[in-house]
Scaffold this active site. Sequence first.
Site, PDB file in Angstrom:
ATOM      1  N   ASN A   9       0.908  -0.925  -0.025  1.00 27.72           N
ATOM      2  CA  ASN A   9       0.117   0.121  -0.125  1.00 27.72           C
ATOM      3  C   ASN A   9       0.933   1.334  -0.085  1.00 27.72           C
ATOM      4  O   ASN A   9       1.652   1.448   1.035  1.00 27.72           O
ATOM      5  CB  ASN A   9      -0.875   0.003   1.287  1.00 27.72           C
ATOM      6  N   LYS A  11       0.043   4.116  -0.269  1.00 25.43           N
ATOM      7  CA  LYS A  11      -0.748   5.616   0.179  1.00 25.43           C
ATOM      8  C   LYS A  11      -0.438   6.412  -0.927  1.00 25.43           C
ATOM      9  O   LYS A  11      -0.194   6.323  -2.174  1.00 25.43           O
ATOM     10  CB  LYS A  11      -0.099   5.830   1.500  1.00 25.43           C
ATOM     11  N   HIS A  97      -9.840   1.116   4.489  1.00 27.48           N
ATOM     12  CA  HIS A  97      -8.227   1.453   5.166  1.00 27.48           C
ATOM     13  C   HIS A  97      -8.739   2.266   6.220  1.00 27.48           C
ATOM     14  O   HIS A  97      -9.526   3.188   6.084  1.00 27.48           O
ATOM     15  CB  HIS A  97      -7.344   1.936   4.203  1.00 27.48           C
ATOM     16  N   GLU A  99      -7.238   4.869   7.388  1.00 34.63           N
ATOM     17  CA  GLU A  99      -6.979   6.100   7.131  1.00 34.63           C
ATOM     18  C   GLU A  99      -8.179   6.745   6.332  1.00 34.63           C
ATOM     19  O   GLU A  99      -8.737   8.080   6.345  1.00 34.63           O
ATOM     20  CB  GLU A  99      -5.861   6.308   6.187  1.00 34.63           C
ATOM     21  N   GLU A 169      -6.227  -4.950  10.400  1.00 34.53           N
ATOM     22  CA  GLU A 169      -4.960  -3.866  10.608  1.00 34.53           C
ATOM     23  C   GLU A 169      -5.211  -3.282  11.907  1.00 34.53           C
ATOM     24  O   GLU A 169      -6.010  -2.368  11.830  1.00 34.53           O
ATOM     25  CB  GLU A 169      -4.698  -2.711   9.377  1.00 34.53           C
ATOM     26  N   GLY A 175       1.869   2.220  10.729  1.00 33.18           N
ATOM     27  CA  GLY A 175       2.918   3.227  10.732  1.00 33.18           C
ATOM     28  C   GLY A 175       3.470   3.637  11.957  1.00 33.18           C
ATOM     29  O   GLY A 175       4.085   4.762  12.006  1.00 33.18           O
ATOM     30  N   SER A 215       2.906  -2.315  10.470  1.00 31.73           N
ATOM     31  CA  SER A 215       4.204  -2.371  10.355  1.00 31.73           C
ATOM     32  C   SER A 215       4.786  -3.695  10.218  1.00 31.73           C
ATOM     33  O   SER A 215       5.980  -4.253  10.941  1.00 31.73           O
ATOM     34  CB  SER A 215       4.641  -1.879  12.054  1.00 31.73           C
TER      35      SER A 215
HETATM   36  C1  PEP Z   1      -1.101   0.195   5.962  1.00 28.96           C
HETATM   37  O1  PEP Z   1      -0.929   1.367   5.393  1.00 28.96           O
HETATM   38  O2  PEP Z   1      -1.866  -0.671   5.672  1.00 28.96           O
HETATM   39  C2  PEP Z   1      -0.288  -0.268   6.950  1.00 28.96           C
HETATM   40  C3  PEP Z   1      -0.185  -1.461   7.457  1.00 28.96           C
HETATM   41  O3  PEP Z   1       0.942   0.433   6.954  1.00 28.96           O
HETATM   42  P1  PEP Z   1       2.139   0.273   7.901  1.00 28.96           P
HETATM   43  O4  PEP Z   1       2.889  -1.042   7.320  1.00 28.96           O
HETATM   44  O5  PEP Z   1       3.265   1.212   7.532  1.00 28.96           O
HETATM   45  O6  PEP Z   1       1.940  -0.010   9.161  1.00 28.96           O
END
Ligand code: PEP
Length: 253
Positions: A9, A11, A97, A99, A169, A175, A215
Amino acid sequence: MRKQIAAANWKMNLSQSEADSLLNELFQTAFHLAAHQEAIFAVPSIYIHQTKAKLAGKQNMYVAAQNCHQKNNGAFTGEIAAPMFASVGVKHIVLGHSERREYFTESDALLAEKVNAVLAIDSTPIFCCGEPLDIREAGNQNIFVEAQLKNSLFHLSAEQIVKVVIAYEPIWAIGTGKTATSEQAQEIHAYIRSVFASKYGQSIADQISILYGGSVKAANAKELFSQPDVDGGLVGGASLIASEFTAIINALQ
Ligand code: PEP
């Protein structure tokens, strides 16, 4: 056999030339994905064309969108409809997601509409769910995630639900550098599968791929992906580093 998936992803990151360099660096490695393994790249929509060109001829590798509108067309300036993605060969669309839920106030009901829009064009929704930190600290993560799944997905038929990929998630791990332990991931992935089993039966639930996101990096991917109900990862930050995402793809079981 259930699909094992490493999904990037990106983003809202990278210039066009940076995107190109990342893909070039990544494909210096020859990947050998088994029939049940896939690598998916959810890139900013403006880079779908160039990413698709780079993936041409590569086995089990797909470009994805990060979101779509719930309607098929109309006066929705700035939005992109699922059939538009289908028309340029996109077969996977990330939905819900955290976000988007937080910054664009996407509700479970809206996401149910988006899921319908993606399935209607015979594409795969990569449906995100996951709890915030206060819910985890109160021990209510299972109830919270179960409600997200029920509200947005339980109207689907068994034939439709097996086409959905779930990305669990935990928001506190996105992040932040904080990863759920493999035990925490396995525990809630197994719970998610049991939620589907209670609605659709065990054999349908066993066909649904459930990815972990939060992460994921080269250093923890193998351990996470070795859990029986973790079928790969949705990866943000580490997917922007070629060596990291290469290792994550190679960690698929
Ligand atoms: C994501 O954006 O779905 C995500 C899990 O980000 P990160 O791996 O940076 O935590």
